[in-house]
Scaffold this motif. Sequence first.
Motif, PDB file in Angstrom:
ATOM      1  N   TYR A 151     -44.848 -12.745  83.347  1.00 19.86           N
ATOM      2  CA  TYR A 151     -43.496 -12.243  83.125  1.00 19.86           C
ATOM      3  C   TYR A 151     -43.578 -10.953  82.323  1.00 19.86           C
ATOM      4  O   TYR A 151     -44.620 -10.595  81.778  1.00 19.86           O
ATOM      5  CB  TYR A 151     -42.645 -13.277  82.377  1.00 19.86           C
ATOM      6  CG  TYR A 151     -43.167 -13.676  81.029  1.00 19.86           C
ATOM      7  CD1 TYR A 151     -42.810 -12.963  79.883  1.00 19.86           C
ATOM      8  CD2 TYR A 151     -44.023 -14.761  80.880  1.00 19.86           C
ATOM      9  CE1 TYR A 151     -43.294 -13.329  78.627  1.00 19.86           C
ATOM     10  CE2 TYR A 151     -44.509 -15.132  79.639  1.00 19.86           C
ATOM     11  CZ  TYR A 151     -44.146 -14.420  78.518  1.00 19.86           C
ATOM     12  OH  TYR A 151     -44.634 -14.767  77.274  1.00 19.86           O
ATOM     13  N   HIS A 152     -42.463 -10.247  82.255  1.00 16.24           N
ATOM     14  CA  HIS A 152     -42.370  -9.008  81.489  1.00 16.24           C
ATOM     15  C   HIS A 152     -40.956  -8.902  80.935  1.00 16.24           C
ATOM     16  O   HIS A 152     -40.035  -9.545  81.427  1.00 16.24           O
ATOM     17  CB  HIS A 152     -42.720  -7.796  82.345  1.00 16.24           C
ATOM     18  CG  HIS A 152     -41.949  -7.701  83.634  1.00 16.24           C
ATOM     19  ND1 HIS A 152     -42.221  -8.517  84.712  1.00 16.24           N
ATOM     20  CD2 HIS A 152     -40.917  -6.913  84.020  1.00 16.24           C
ATOM     21  CE1 HIS A 152     -41.403  -8.232  85.704  1.00 16.24           C
ATOM     22  NE2 HIS A 152     -40.585  -7.268  85.299  1.00 16.24           N
ATOM     23  N   GLY A 155     -38.245  -4.613  83.717  1.00 14.30           N
ATOM     24  CA  GLY A 155     -38.958  -3.999  84.822  1.00 14.30           C
ATOM     25  C   GLY A 155     -38.432  -2.612  85.150  1.00 14.30           C
ATOM     26  O   GLY A 155     -37.719  -1.985  84.368  1.00 14.30           O
ATOM     27  N   THR A 159     -40.134  -5.778  90.931  1.00 16.38           N
ATOM     28  CA  THR A 159     -41.340  -6.360  90.372  1.00 16.38           C
ATOM     29  C   THR A 159     -42.532  -5.969  91.245  1.00 16.38           C
ATOM     30  O   THR A 159     -42.373  -5.459  92.358  1.00 16.38           O
ATOM     31  CB  THR A 159     -41.246  -7.890  90.277  1.00 16.38           C
ATOM     32  OG1 THR A 159     -41.138  -8.452  91.598  1.00 16.38           O
ATOM     33  CG2 THR A 159     -40.026  -8.303  89.458  1.00 16.38           C
ATOM     34  N   SER A 172     -43.237  -8.484  95.516  1.00 21.40           N
ATOM     35  CA  SER A 172     -42.242  -7.590  94.937  1.00 21.40           C
ATOM     36  C   SER A 172     -40.822  -8.054  95.244  1.00 21.40           C
ATOM     37  O   SER A 172     -40.483  -8.370  96.388  1.00 21.40           O
ATOM     38  CB  SER A 172     -42.439  -6.171  95.470  1.00 21.40           C
ATOM     39  OG  SER A 172     -41.519  -5.284  94.880  1.00 21.40           O
ATOM     40  N   SER A 175     -35.096  -6.092  91.216  1.00 20.49           N
ATOM     41  CA  SER A 175     -34.609  -6.495  89.892  1.00 20.49           C
ATOM     42  C   SER A 175     -33.836  -5.314  89.312  1.00 20.49           C
ATOM     43  O   SER A 175     -34.182  -4.752  88.284  1.00 20.49           O
ATOM     44  CB  SER A 175     -35.785  -6.890  88.982  1.00 20.49           C
ATOM     45  OG  SER A 175     -35.325  -7.511  87.795  1.00 20.49           O
ATOM     46  N   GLY A 273     -44.786  -5.598  84.682  1.00 21.06           N
ATOM     47  CA  GLY A 273     -44.001  -5.651  85.909  1.00 21.06           C
ATOM     48  C   GLY A 273     -44.289  -6.784  86.863  1.00 21.06           C
ATOM     49  O   GLY A 273     -43.696  -6.837  87.948  1.00 21.06           O
ATOM     50  N   TYR A 274     -45.171  -7.705  86.497  1.00 22.49           N
ATOM     51  CA  TYR A 274     -45.482  -8.829  87.380  1.00 22.49           C
ATOM     52  C   TYR A 274     -44.609 -10.043  87.054  1.00 22.49           C
ATOM     53  O   TYR A 274     -44.321 -10.331  85.886  1.00 22.49           O
ATOM     54  CB  TYR A 274     -46.948  -9.241  87.239  1.00 22.49           C
ATOM     55  CG  TYR A 274     -47.936  -8.260  87.818  1.00 22.49           C
ATOM     56  CD1 TYR A 274     -48.069  -8.109  89.198  1.00 22.49           C
ATOM     57  CD2 TYR A 274     -48.742  -7.488  86.991  1.00 22.49           C
ATOM     58  CE1 TYR A 274     -48.976  -7.205  89.732  1.00 22.49           C
ATOM     59  CE2 TYR A 274     -49.654  -6.584  87.520  1.00 22.49           C
ATOM     60  CZ  TYR A 274     -49.766  -6.455  88.888  1.00 22.49           C
ATOM     61  OH  TYR A 274     -50.666  -5.554  89.414  1.00 22.49           O
ATOM     62  N   SER A 277     -38.871 -10.892  85.434  1.00 26.71           N
ATOM     63  CA  SER A 277     -38.283  -9.964  84.467  1.00 26.71           C
ATOM     64  C   SER A 277     -37.376 -10.787  83.555  1.00 26.71           C
ATOM     65  O   SER A 277     -36.413 -11.399  84.023  1.00 26.71           O
ATOM     66  CB  SER A 277     -37.463  -8.890  85.168  1.00 26.71           C
ATOM     67  OG  SER A 277     -36.550  -8.291  84.256  1.00 26.71           O
ATOM     68  N   TYR A 298     -38.014 -15.009  91.491  1.00 18.89           N
ATOM     69  CA  TYR A 298     -39.084 -14.088  91.098  1.00 18.89           C
ATOM     70  C   TYR A 298     -40.469 -14.531  91.583  1.00 18.89           C
ATOM     71  O   TYR A 298     -41.346 -13.678  91.787  1.00 18.89           O
ATOM     72  CB  TYR A 298     -39.094 -13.907  89.584  1.00 18.89           C
ATOM     73  CG  TYR A 298     -38.032 -12.962  89.088  1.00 18.89           C
ATOM     74  CD1 TYR A 298     -38.134 -11.593  89.308  1.00 18.89           C
ATOM     75  CD2 TYR A 298     -36.915 -13.423  88.397  1.00 18.89           C
ATOM     76  CE1 TYR A 298     -37.170 -10.708  88.857  1.00 18.89           C
ATOM     77  CE2 TYR A 298     -35.947 -12.548  87.932  1.00 18.89           C
ATOM     78  CZ  TYR A 298     -36.073 -11.188  88.152  1.00 18.89           C
ATOM     79  OH  TYR A 298     -35.113 -10.316  87.706  1.00 18.89           O
TER      80      TYR A 298
END
Length: 307
Positions: A151-152, A155, A159, A172, A175, A273-274, A277, A298
């Motif tokens: 997670y991040h 973004g 993603t 991807s 987001s 970015g993986y 978000s 996601y």
Amino acid sequence: MQKRVGLAVCVLVEGLLIPYIVAMMAGEEDSIPVSQVAQSGKTVTLQSSGNRVDAEEYLIGLVAAAIPADYEMEAVKAQAVMERTYLYKAMDGKDNIEEEDLSREPWTIKKMEEKWGRSRFQDYYDKIGTAVGETVGMVLTYEGQLIDALYHRIGVGKTRSDTSGLCPYLVSRDSLWDLEAEGCLQVRVYSEEEFAAAINTINPEAQVAADQILSTVQAITKDENGYITLMQIGGYQFSAVQVAEALDVYSTCMTFEEYEGGIRVSAKGIGQGYGVSQYGANQMAREGKTWEDILKYYYQNIAVTSV
């Protein structure tokens, strides 16, 4: 990080958390918090004391460290499931793991009070405990195996897809909420000397001169979202993560340009970015989506299962 699925919700709704009881060591404010959540039978041996705490208790500190406590409840629940998946994957089928073998560090009671303030501590602590308890035992799997629940924070509008083949569930996803987030764009300006000094902390054998920066800084490889993976500066190659850390920016989605005789670095997003978000998850929760909706959006083709 959990095992017994049935009881937890009832336990939590009735008054679940006792915030100043600490992992087998009452009175130690730096210890891991203990609540009255259902026990999993899995334990973490604390590095500071050698005491064991149930994995579900340990999870409260992991979630507190991972996500803003003022986020919507469904987003916090999604985080709890991601942290549980992480912990169980790290345990690799064992009933106990040493804390030093974990790569994520939980917040202690003292840390929570410092970050949240005493006036908000109880409400936030109870909220996270409820998120843990109401998702008790739930983890994420792909083809029967626990996933890397990446997670991040924010973004860049999409993603990232995994290109290694190791995480086929990382595909991807739009987001677009992230583009509205405060902190989505970070801009920093360095003199050539400041930039070189920062880069020269990466590797003592790869020292670049200040007058080489503007003419040599370039991205060697980057993905379709603009995240750089490999860079060249002053004739040396560096991973983009190394460069971002040295420059104290929060993402490898970076651009570099000359600015008033120095160099301006613009970085989009917070994190790599993986996966999920967190900002996007919070916006989805505000729109009425559940924690399971968020995770299945996601992460592609995953299953939510109980352990």
